[in-house]
Each structure stands twice: as C-alpha cells, then as structure tokens.
Write an enzyme that holds these catalytic residues in place. Structure first.
Site, PDB file in Angstrom:
ATOM      1  N   HIS A 106       0.821  -1.218   0.000  1.00 55.19           N
ATOM      2  CA  HIS A 106       0.000   0.000   0.000  1.00 55.19           C
ATOM      3  C   HIS A 106       0.856   1.269   0.000  1.00 55.19           C
ATOM      4  O   HIS A 106       0.363   2.348   0.335  1.00 55.19           O
ATOM      5  CB  HIS A 106      -0.961   0.003   1.205  1.00 55.19           C
ATOM      6  N   CYS A 117       6.370  13.285 -13.475  1.00 59.75           N
ATOM      7  CA  CYS A 117       7.291  12.319 -14.094  1.00 59.75           C
ATOM      8  C   CYS A 117       7.073  10.885 -13.613  1.00 59.75           C
ATOM      9  O   CYS A 117       7.645   9.951 -14.165  1.00 59.75           O
ATOM     10  CB  CYS A 117       8.749  12.721 -13.854  1.00 59.75           C
TER      11      CYS A 117
HETATM   12  P1  OAD Z   1      -7.641  -2.791  10.367  1.00 59.84           P
HETATM   13  O1  OAD Z   1      -7.750  -1.604  11.237  1.00 59.84           O
HETATM   14  O2  OAD Z   1      -8.755  -3.075   9.423  1.00 59.84           O
HETATM   15  O3  OAD Z   1      -7.462  -4.081  11.265  1.00 59.84           O
HETATM   16  C1  OAD Z   1      -6.519  -4.122  12.298  1.00 59.84           C
HETATM   17  C2  OAD Z   1      -6.514  -5.514  12.891  1.00 59.84           C
HETATM   18  O4  OAD Z   1      -5.499  -5.548  13.884  1.00 59.84           O
HETATM   19  C3  OAD Z   1      -7.824  -5.915  13.582  1.00 59.84           C
HETATM   20  O5  OAD Z   1      -8.248  -7.183  13.107  1.00 59.84           O
HETATM   21  C4  OAD Z   1      -7.441  -5.989  15.070  1.00 59.84           C
HETATM   22  O6  OAD Z   1      -8.135  -7.017  15.765  1.00 59.84           O
HETATM   23  C5  OAD Z   1      -5.959  -6.296  14.984  1.00 59.84           C
HETATM   24  N1  OAD Z   1      -5.174  -5.865  16.145  1.00 59.84           N
HETATM   25  C6  OAD Z   1      -5.399  -4.814  16.979  1.00 59.84           C
HETATM   26  N2  OAD Z   1      -4.451  -4.759  17.919  1.00 59.84           N
HETATM   27  C7  OAD Z   1      -3.577  -5.763  17.677  1.00 59.84           C
HETATM   28  C8  OAD Z   1      -2.385  -6.236  18.305  1.00 59.84           C
HETATM   29  N3  OAD Z   1      -1.862  -5.622  19.375  1.00 59.84           N
HETATM   30  N4  OAD Z   1      -1.772  -7.319  17.776  1.00 59.84           N
HETATM   31  C9  OAD Z   1      -2.284  -7.946  16.682  1.00 59.84           C
HETATM   32  N5  OAD Z   1      -3.411  -7.561  16.063  1.00 59.84           N
HETATM   33  C10 OAD Z   1      -4.043  -6.479  16.546  1.00 59.84           C
HETATM   34  O7  OAD Z   1      -6.244  -2.677   9.598  1.00 59.84           O
HETATM   35  P2  OAD Z   1      -5.743  -3.443   8.293  1.00 59.84           P
HETATM   36  O8  OAD Z   1      -6.320  -4.807   8.208  1.00 59.84           O
HETATM   37  O9  OAD Z   1      -4.276  -3.298   8.234  1.00 59.84           O
HETATM   38  O10 OAD Z   1      -5.440   0.698   3.477  1.00 59.84           O
HETATM   39  O11 OAD Z   1      -6.389  -2.531   7.166  1.00 59.84           O
HETATM   40  C11 OAD Z   1      -6.106  -2.815   5.833  1.00 59.84           C
HETATM   41  C12 OAD Z   1      -6.061  -1.547   5.031  1.00 59.84           C
HETATM   42  O12 OAD Z   1      -7.244  -0.774   5.257  1.00 59.84           O
HETATM   43  C13 OAD Z   1      -4.957  -0.580   5.416  1.00 59.84           C
HETATM   44  O13 OAD Z   1      -3.726  -0.895   4.820  1.00 59.84           O
HETATM   45  C14 OAD Z   1      -5.474   0.728   4.932  1.00 59.84           C
HETATM   46  C15 OAD Z   1      -6.871   0.616   5.462  1.00 59.84           C
HETATM   47  O14 OAD Z   1      -7.836   1.392   4.917  1.00 59.84           O
HETATM   48  C16 OAD Z   1      -5.325   1.824   2.785  1.00 59.84           C
HETATM   49  O15 OAD Z   1      -5.263   2.929   3.302  1.00 59.84           O
HETATM   50  C17 OAD Z   1      -5.284   1.595   1.290  1.00 59.84           C
END
Ligand code: OAD
Length: 229
Positions: A106, A117
């Site tokens: 991402h 460019c």
């Molecule tokens: P999310 O915010 O959707 O999910 C975060 C996950 O981390 C959840 O399932 C939580 O349960 C888990 N979590 C929280 N604390 C934790 C800990 N201490 N250890 C392990 N897990 C934990 O974030 P992403 O799945 O990364 O994209 O989101 C995916 C994409 O959506 C991001 O890259 C971003 C966002 O919109 C873009 O901006 C294109």
C-alpha cells in the site's frame, strides 16, 4: 520451507499507531472517502496532504515493537527457504526493526510520488504546494506514495508468485476486510500451513488452519522462536 508473512495495522498498534477499524480507529475519526481516494485528492488536495503529513510526522514519535523485531530476526536467521514480508502498512517500523525482504503493497508514508514524471522518492517532510520533485524538479505535483481506495496495490506479481510457492503463510494484525490482501490465504498451496495472529477473529479467520489469539508483541516472538528452534 518458503515463508510469506503478511502484516496489517495491528502489528503497529502496540507502537502507538492507530489501527483503522478497531474501536476509535482512524476510519471512525475521519471518513476515508475524504482522505484516501483519488477523488478526495482532486477535490481537496490540501486536506489530503495534511492528513498524510500528520501521519508522516507521527513516525518520528514511535518505534518498532517486539513483533517487528521478531520478524526481522526471523528474516536474518531463515536459511531453510525463501522469506518475504508483505505489509499493508505505510509506516516504516518494519525497516527500522531491520526487515529488508519487505514489500509495501500500500505504499510508504516516507515517500512522495511526482504526478509529472511518475518517480517516487524518499520524503520526510510535509508535502507543500511549492515542494519540488527531486527527480524532475517540477514543483506542486507531488502526492503521498500511498495506495488509495480505487487504486492498484503495488508488487502484486511478486506477491502472487511468493504465495504460490510458500509452505507457511502467517497473517498478523489485519482485519481481512481489504482486498486483495484479504484473499492471500486462499492463494497459497493446498498443503501449506496458515497461521493467523490477531486478538480478535478477523473476517478471514475461517480460511486459516491455526489461530493465535493475542497481541502481536507476544504472539509473533513466540512463533518466531518456534520456527527458529
Ligand atoms: P484494520 O484496522 O482493518 O485491522 C486491524 C486488525 O489488527 C484488527 O483485526 C485488530 O483485531 C488487529 N489488532 C489490533 N491490535 C492488535 C495487536 N496488538 N496485535 C495484533 N493484532 C491487533 O487494519 P488493516 O487490516 O491493516 O489501506 O487494514 C487494511 C487496510 O485498510 C490498510 O492498509 C489501509 C486501510 O484502509 C489503505 O489505506 C489503502
């Protein structure tokens, strides 16, 4: 044994960076349609730049946690096959922990892309209206080098090849709500091992054979110790 590790916002949560969809997460504070789409950037570039400028500045106040460090340790010590770390995160905590075989699907906060460019270059400051591209010199055409909703994630070819050849796939701290990353677990060979590390059940939990329910800072070092034993 080839390894592919996928990380999401949850791995950086214990470093102090907010996740997106947890209670109080980024997308409950700000509407993603206003800051994370090409349309938002066209409509109000200053607002979008300010959102990413603040997040870029925040990186100076946080540090990698034991989960980032354990993955860097695993990469250094892994001699039984290939290793690839794929992250959905735009922070730089994996590289600061020492990870090198790392793909930011991402994009990266500490990088700016020139709309004149096409070059992307390291960028640590705010992106201002007068900021000039370090490659072509054009001013006023820089955007954050991050993937917005509606845009293609980066490095997909290399990621798909690695997934198709892996014997172990580990997914850490991702909600399984954003594609294509959510579907990676379905792209690994039938006999490959799959492990999900997350304190909660992700949306893709059913697709994983093993679940480790706990914070990344505890569960990742534990899994890495097992793999290197
Ligand atoms: P999310 O915010 O959707 O999910 C975060 C996950 O981390 C959840 O399932 C939580 O349960 C888990 N979590 C929280 N604390 C934790 C800990 N201490 N250890 C392990 N897990 C934990 O974030 P992403 O799945 O990364 O994209 O989101 C995916 C994409 O959506 C991001 O890259 C971003 C966002 O919109 C873009 O901006 C294109």
């Amino acid at each position: 044994m080839n390894l592919v590790v996928l990380t999401g916002a949850g791995i950086s949560a214990e470093s102090g960076l907010a996740t997106f969809r947890d209670l109080g997460g980024t997308w409950s504070q700000v509407r993603l349609e206003e800051v994370a789409t090409p349309e938002a950037f066209l409509a109000d570039p200053a607002r979008v730049q300010a959102f990413y400028d603040a997040r870029r500045a925040q990186l100076r106040r946080v540090a990698p946690n034991p989960a980032h460090e354990a993955l860097a340790r695993l990469e250094r010590a892994w001699t039984r096959g290939d290793f690839l770390l794929v992250t959905q995160n735009v922070d730089d905590l994996h590289e600061r922990a020492g990870s090198r075989r790392l793909l930011h699907m991402h994009g990266e906060l500490r990088s700016a892309r020139c709309l004149a460019c096409g070059a992307d270059s390291p960028w640590d400051e705010d992106i201002r209206p007068e900021s000039a591209c370090t490659a072509c010199g054009t001013a006023g055409r820089l955007r954050p080098h991050v993937v917005w909703f509606g845009e293609m994630p980066l490095y997909m070819e290399a990621i798909e090849v690695a997934l198709s050849r892996c014997a172990l796939f580990v997914s850490i701290g991702t909600s399984g709500q954003v594609w294509p990353a959510a579907g990676f677990v379905r792209m690994i060979p039938r006999d490959a091992r799959s492990v999900e590390i997350n304190p909660e059940r992700s949306q893709m939990a059913d697709a994983f054979a093993e679940h480790r329910r706990g914070p990344a800072s505890v569960e990742v070092p534990r899994l890495v110790a097992e793999l290197l034993a």
